[in-house]
Design a protein around this motif. Sequence first.
Motif, PDB file in Angstrom:
ATOM      1  N   ILE A  83       0.701  -1.841   0.475  1.00  0.00           N
ATOM      2  CA  ILE A  83      -0.141  -0.219  -0.459  1.00  0.00           C
ATOM      3  C   ILE A  83       0.848   0.551   0.377  1.00  0.00           C
ATOM      4  O   ILE A  83       1.611   1.185   1.481  1.00  0.00           O
ATOM      5  CB  ILE A  83      -1.269  -0.181   1.242  1.00  0.00           C
ATOM      6  N   LEU A  84       0.560   2.116  -0.949  1.00  0.00           N
ATOM      7  CA  LEU A  84       1.202   3.271  -0.972  1.00  0.00           C
ATOM      8  C   LEU A  84       1.019   4.514  -0.398  1.00  0.00           C
ATOM      9  O   LEU A  84      -0.265   4.633   0.515  1.00  0.00           O
ATOM     10  CB  LEU A  84       1.383   4.107  -2.486  1.00  0.00           C
ATOM     11  N   PRO A  85       1.971   5.040   0.566  1.00  0.00           N
ATOM     12  CA  PRO A  85       1.584   5.690   1.674  1.00  0.00           C
ATOM     13  C   PRO A  85       0.899   7.297   1.078  1.00  0.00           C
ATOM     14  O   PRO A  85       1.315   7.889   0.705  1.00  0.00           O
ATOM     15  CB  PRO A  85       2.862   6.283   2.410  1.00  0.00           C
ATOM     16  N   PRO A  86      -0.389   7.819   2.033  1.00  0.00           N
ATOM     17  CA  PRO A  86      -0.964   8.403   1.200  1.00  0.00           C
ATOM     18  C   PRO A  86       0.102  10.016   1.463  1.00  0.00           C
ATOM     19  O   PRO A  86       1.416   9.897   1.967  1.00  0.00           O
ATOM     20  CB  PRO A  86      -2.172   8.530   2.352  1.00  0.00           C
ATOM     21  N   LYS A  87      -0.466  10.987   0.285  1.00  0.00           N
ATOM     22  CA  LYS A  87       0.402  12.622   0.843  1.00  0.00           C
ATOM     23  C   LYS A  87      -0.506  13.135   1.336  1.00  0.00           C
ATOM     24  O   LYS A  87      -2.139  13.103   1.719  1.00  0.00           O
ATOM     25  CB  LYS A  87       1.166  12.771  -0.364  1.00  0.00           C
ATOM     26  N   SER A  88       0.040  13.772   2.782  1.00  0.00           N
ATOM     27  CA  SER A  88      -0.312  14.945   3.609  1.00  0.00           C
ATOM     28  C   SER A  88      -0.400  16.166   2.872  1.00  0.00           C
ATOM     29  O   SER A  88       0.716  17.280   2.787  1.00  0.00           O
ATOM     30  CB  SER A  88       0.308  15.173   5.346  1.00  0.00           C
ATOM     31  N   ILE A  89      -1.639  17.164   2.870  1.00  0.00           N
ATOM     32  CA  ILE A  89      -2.179  18.340   2.391  1.00  0.00           C
ATOM     33  C   ILE A  89      -2.315  18.935   3.582  1.00  0.00           C
ATOM     34  O   ILE A  89      -3.641  19.037   4.090  1.00  0.00           O
ATOM     35  CB  ILE A  89      -2.317  17.903   1.105  1.00  0.00           C
ATOM     36  N   LEU A  90      -1.880  20.144   3.552  1.00  0.00           N
ATOM     37  CA  LEU A  90      -2.528  21.005   4.786  1.00  0.00           C
ATOM     38  C   LEU A  90      -3.969  21.917   3.682  1.00  0.00           C
ATOM     39  O   LEU A  90      -3.083  22.672   3.232  1.00  0.00           O
ATOM     40  CB  LEU A  90      -1.173  21.698   5.582  1.00  0.00           C
ATOM     41  N   GLU A  98      -3.996  12.464   0.880  1.00  0.00           N
ATOM     42  CA  GLU A  98      -4.863  12.072  -0.454  1.00  0.00           C
ATOM     43  C   GLU A  98      -3.924  11.356  -1.514  1.00  0.00           C
ATOM     44  O   GLU A  98      -2.758  10.777  -0.999  1.00  0.00           O
ATOM     45  CB  GLU A  98      -4.711  14.214  -1.183  1.00  0.00           C
ATOM     46  N   PHE A  99      -4.716  10.974  -2.241  1.00  0.00           N
ATOM     47  CA  PHE A  99      -3.840   9.780  -3.109  1.00  0.00           C
ATOM     48  C   PHE A  99      -2.372  10.893  -3.309  1.00  0.00           C
ATOM     49  O   PHE A  99      -2.497  11.815  -4.780  1.00  0.00           O
ATOM     50  CB  PHE A  99      -4.586   9.513  -4.620  1.00  0.00           C
ATOM     51  N   ASP A 100      -1.474   9.724  -3.628  1.00  0.00           N
ATOM     52  CA  ASP A 100       0.173  10.222  -3.969  1.00  0.00           C
ATOM     53  C   ASP A 100       0.369   9.978  -5.003  1.00  0.00           C
ATOM     54  O   ASP A 100       0.989   9.205  -5.225  1.00  0.00           O
ATOM     55  CB  ASP A 100       1.069  10.204  -2.844  1.00  0.00           C
ATOM     56  N   ILE A 101       0.208  10.173  -6.749  1.00  0.00           N
ATOM     57  CA  ILE A 101       0.771  10.455  -7.533  1.00  0.00           C
ATOM     58  C   ILE A 101       1.908  10.181  -7.709  1.00  0.00           C
ATOM     59  O   ILE A 101       2.083   9.297  -8.594  1.00  0.00           O
ATOM     60  CB  ILE A 101      -0.071  10.744  -8.566  1.00  0.00           C
ATOM     61  N   ASP A 102       2.863  10.859  -7.060  1.00  0.00           N
ATOM     62  CA  ASP A 102       4.205  11.410  -7.394  1.00  0.00           C
ATOM     63  C   ASP A 102       4.594   9.642  -7.021  1.00  0.00           C
ATOM     64  O   ASP A 102       5.974   8.668  -7.591  1.00  0.00           O
ATOM     65  CB  ASP A 102       5.185  12.159  -6.603  1.00  0.00           C
ATOM     66  N   GLU A 116     -12.579   5.122  -6.582  1.00  0.00           N
ATOM     67  CA  GLU A 116     -13.163   6.168  -6.740  1.00  0.00           C
ATOM     68  C   GLU A 116     -12.908   7.640  -7.360  1.00  0.00           C
ATOM     69  O   GLU A 116     -11.922   8.352  -7.603  1.00  0.00           O
ATOM     70  CB  GLU A 116     -13.271   7.229  -5.468  1.00  0.00           C
ATOM     71  N   LEU A 117     -13.113   7.090  -8.613  1.00  0.00           N
ATOM     72  CA  LEU A 117     -12.843   7.383  -9.841  1.00  0.00           C
ATOM     73  C   LEU A 117     -13.488   9.003 -10.175  1.00  0.00           C
ATOM     74  O   LEU A 117     -12.660  10.128 -10.634  1.00  0.00           O
ATOM     75  CB  LEU A 117     -12.912   7.254 -11.568  1.00  0.00           C
ATOM     76  N   ALA A 118     -14.449   9.670  -9.239  1.00  0.00           N
ATOM     77  CA  ALA A 118     -14.954  10.626  -9.651  1.00  0.00           C
ATOM     78  C   ALA A 118     -14.548  12.082  -8.542  1.00  0.00           C
ATOM     79  O   ALA A 118     -14.889  12.919  -8.313  1.00  0.00           O
ATOM     80  CB  ALA A 118     -16.714  11.123  -9.884  1.00  0.00           C
ATOM     81  N   HIS A 119     -13.516  10.896  -7.510  1.00  0.00           N
ATOM     82  CA  HIS A 119     -13.722  12.076  -6.218  1.00  0.00           C
ATOM     83  C   HIS A 119     -12.243  13.103  -6.949  1.00  0.00           C
ATOM     84  O   HIS A 119     -11.931  13.279  -7.701  1.00  0.00           O
ATOM     85  CB  HIS A 119     -11.980  10.969  -5.519  1.00  0.00           C
ATOM     86  N   THR A 120     -13.130  14.531  -6.486  1.00  0.00           N
ATOM     87  CA  THR A 120     -12.137  15.859  -6.013  1.00  0.00           C
ATOM     88  C   THR A 120     -11.610  15.935  -5.324  1.00  0.00           C
ATOM     89  O   THR A 120     -11.157  15.593  -4.344  1.00  0.00           O
ATOM     90  CB  THR A 120     -13.133  17.049  -6.238  1.00  0.00           C
ATOM     91  N   ASN A 121      -9.913  16.035  -5.594  1.00  0.00           N
ATOM     92  CA  ASN A 121      -8.759  15.983  -5.114  1.00  0.00           C
ATOM     93  C   ASN A 121      -8.477  17.375  -3.752  1.00  0.00           C
ATOM     94  O   ASN A 121      -9.784  18.881  -4.802  1.00  0.00           O
ATOM     95  CB  ASN A 121      -7.456  16.593  -5.543  1.00  0.00           C
ATOM     96  N   ARG A 130      -9.773  13.089 -10.186  1.00  0.00           N
ATOM     97  CA  ARG A 130      -9.241  12.135  -9.680  1.00  0.00           C
ATOM     98  C   ARG A 130      -8.606  11.508 -11.121  1.00  0.00           C
ATOM     99  O   ARG A 130      -7.686  10.629 -10.795  1.00  0.00           O
ATOM    100  CB  ARG A 130      -9.405  11.282  -8.929  1.00  0.00           C
ATOM    101  N   TRP A 131      -9.247  11.767 -11.748  1.00  0.00           N
ATOM    102  CA  TRP A 131      -9.232  10.775 -13.241  1.00  0.00           C
ATOM    103  C   TRP A 131      -7.913  11.512 -13.469  1.00  0.00           C
ATOM    104  O   TRP A 131      -7.828  10.504 -15.252  1.00  0.00           O
ATOM    105  CB  TRP A 131     -11.282  10.615 -13.926  1.00  0.00           C
ATOM    106  N   GLN A 132      -7.797  12.671 -13.657  1.00  0.00           N
ATOM    107  CA  GLN A 132      -6.937  13.142 -13.991  1.00  0.00           C
ATOM    108  C   GLN A 132      -5.766  12.523 -14.032  1.00  0.00           C
ATOM    109  O   GLN A 132      -4.507  12.423 -14.558  1.00  0.00           O
ATOM    110  CB  GLN A 132      -6.715  14.840 -14.235  1.00  0.00           C
ATOM    111  N   ASP A 133      -5.088  12.724 -12.626  1.00  0.00           N
ATOM    112  CA  ASP A 133      -4.265  11.546 -12.121  1.00  0.00           C
ATOM    113  C   ASP A 133      -4.175  10.294 -12.918  1.00  0.00           C
ATOM    114  O   ASP A 133      -3.224  10.347 -12.787  1.00  0.00           O
ATOM    115  CB  ASP A 133      -4.412  11.403 -10.719  1.00  0.00           C
ATOM    116  N   ILE A 134      -5.457   9.886 -12.854  1.00  0.00           N
ATOM    117  CA  ILE A 134      -5.242   7.756 -13.299  1.00  0.00           C
ATOM    118  C   ILE A 134      -4.970   8.144 -15.178  1.00  0.00           C
ATOM    119  O   ILE A 134      -4.395   7.343 -15.275  1.00  0.00           O
ATOM    120  CB  ILE A 134      -6.720   7.973 -13.245  1.00  0.00           C
ATOM    121  N   ASP A 135      -5.777   9.711 -15.265  1.00  0.00           N
ATOM    122  CA  ASP A 135      -4.975   9.173 -17.396  1.00  0.00           C
ATOM    123  C   ASP A 135      -3.500   9.805 -17.185  1.00  0.00           C
ATOM    124  O   ASP A 135      -3.006   9.173 -17.930  1.00  0.00           O
ATOM    125  CB  ASP A 135      -5.565  11.133 -17.458  1.00  0.00           C
ATOM    126  N   GLU A 136      -3.006  10.763 -15.841  1.00  0.00           N
ATOM    127  CA  GLU A 136      -1.365  10.643 -16.027  1.00  0.00           C
ATOM    128  C   GLU A 136      -0.577   9.234 -15.760  1.00  0.00           C
ATOM    129  O   GLU A 136       0.543   8.432 -16.901  1.00  0.00           O
ATOM    130  CB  GLU A 136      -1.020  11.649 -15.076  1.00  0.00           C
TER     131      GLU A 136
END
Length: 731
Positions: A83-90, A98-102, A116-121, A130-136
């Motif tokens: 499981i990839l660790p999530p990214k913390s955003i203040l 949040e999902f860590d795309i990097d 959850e493809l339709a999620h708003t980051n 999130r669908w833009q993250d997935i597209d990348e």
Amino acid sequence: MENNENRPNPDEILNRIKIEEKSIKSLRGKLKIFFGAAAGVGKTYTMLESAKLLKKEGKDVVIGWIETHKRTETEMLLEGFEILPPKSILYKNIKLNEFDIDAALKRKPEIILVDELAHTNISGSRHSKRWQDIDELLDNGISVWTTLNVQHCESATDIVVQITGVKVYETVPDTIIENADEIELVDIPTEELLKRLKDGKVYIKEMADRAIHHFFQPGNLIALRQLALRYTQHNVEAKLISYKQVHSISKVWSTADKFMICIGPNPNAFNLIRAGKRIASGIGAEWAVVFVETVGQVNQKERELIAEAMRFAEKLGARTTTLAGIDIADTLISYASSKNITKIILGKPEKPKWQEYIFGSVVDRLAHKAKEIDIYLLSSEIQQKEFKPSILQITMSPFSGKNLLRAIGIIILCTIIDKTIFLQFAHVNLIMIYLLGITWIAFRYGKRISIIASFLSVIFFNFFFLPLNSINVNNIEYFITFAVMLVVGLTISYLTGQLRRQNTTMQFREDRTQALYELSRDLSKNPYLNEIFKVLIKHIESFFKCRSIIFIPDKNKNLVIALEKSNEINLSQNEIAVAKWVYENKKSAGKFTETLSGSKGLYLPLTGAEKIVGVIGVFSDNETQFVNPEQFHLLEMFINQTAMAAEAVQLASTAVEVETKIENERLRNLLLTTFSSEIKEPLDSIFQSISNILKSDAINEGSSCYILIGKVKDEVEHLKSLIEELPKIIA
């Protein structure tokens, strides 16, 4: 002997091979969507179960983001996965994960699970959705598994509001769903879903009770299940058609009912379309309305009738297509095979029997060539008696006195040529000169004048070249000569009409393709929004000969004029109100439409993949220009291309702004970190010194100097506490 009709076209085979090679060489990852009607049907659970099976097979499967919603059975399935660790955003002084795309791009697994493809980051993420993250991720060669509910499909939002009364704001463009490599429908009966909801397996009890009384009503769930099935069916149908095209399969596979209505230039077309709508509603099938534009001549009144019928079919929900071809039956069969259409519906033949015997019947040719396709004939009564084209209206060319004089001149010229060679050649060779003249007349001036020229040729030939220099039509041989001349004239005229019609159709398509190419080229060269709008207005004025104006929303979401080509456009408040309606409803309105049709202009939304970027108003002096579906659809293509380019520019600008803010924040944090580390030691020294002064006997307690130094100590102590908190704030 092999049947050449079933042999694939070599060019088509070559194109398919290129497509397959391109897809094989493509480094883009595969997208699989676990699709459901509503939350709680088991999409995430099914996705994890399927991933476990792949992992056992040795596949590199990693979890990027999973929403378990504290469901025990789902959390248990996470065991054994990386499981990839999530990214913390203040965000507003609150740490959110949040999902860590990097991290995903750095790890680069074979398959990654992102729920959850339709999620708003969260604001501050690289992409807003999130669908833009997935597209990348897909662009970087990583295959992605994800989940989606049907209410989040962009094109389904209006239907969902009608069904549930709930407006869904998190949506995914339909192109993402259409381009998915695989869609797996996850479904459970409505009663079982409601039971899971009551048992607290979907939401916590308070949320579940509220959901049951609003969104999760039985009728709503049944309708959403049907909608999800329809989306899945469309995806599978598209893949089936693509597979058949790639593998040159012309045979129709009757996996699902799809039918088309074939109309002609007569009022019966409207009754056929109404019948098609009733059939489509009754069996729930897809349907299309098709008109085959043959190479024969069709007058302007018939064109207007076809355009009106096509618009009428679109209002009833049909897909409309105008096909071009020499043979109607072959064209219809070819189109039906390419779209996997199982039924063709036509009106009963209205031609007299003698015409069918001479020219053949479309119905008979279809019946012999249809093979797996069913043919249906429907009867309909003509409701519009004022228009019924005759054979002469369709076949005869416009008559011109000048052209007649030119034709007479050509026959006289043929006679002079024959006179000069009269003594050297037989009569049969002289007749060939006249046939050559008639051929040219038929090619240049049409049927009517070629018929007259045929009569004149026979008369001239009899008068100048037969014995006694007199007209002699008693001999049957010369009747045959006249008949041959007449048939040749009509045949050449008919073939010429076909050629002209083909040239006109090809020229229109070439002009359309060229216009779209030039628009795309010019859009790609302009990185600024205002320049993109100038390109659109320029091309609309050039191709459609129309004036246009573009509105964009300001910061307060009020429409303002961004650009207009001509100052002659005087917009009233009513026209501006129409543009606002189009912006708010994302639908076309105004002239040539059924909505606010009294407007002077036609208004269309500039809709990109994610949002609407503005509205364009088009003002045409031609009262019937955009009644033609082809013209209207071409205008929509112009606008859609521009909207996508404008949205890309806006997204790029936003990305630059976000990147600038991130960089500024990084510099600020760096400065603060440096400042806090460098100033801490001097502050400690100052604080210690002040403390020593206050403890010494040099200053009397209660004196004004003692009080003043005490205040300095308090401020230094407060400053020390702030410095100590800085690293925590920055983190």
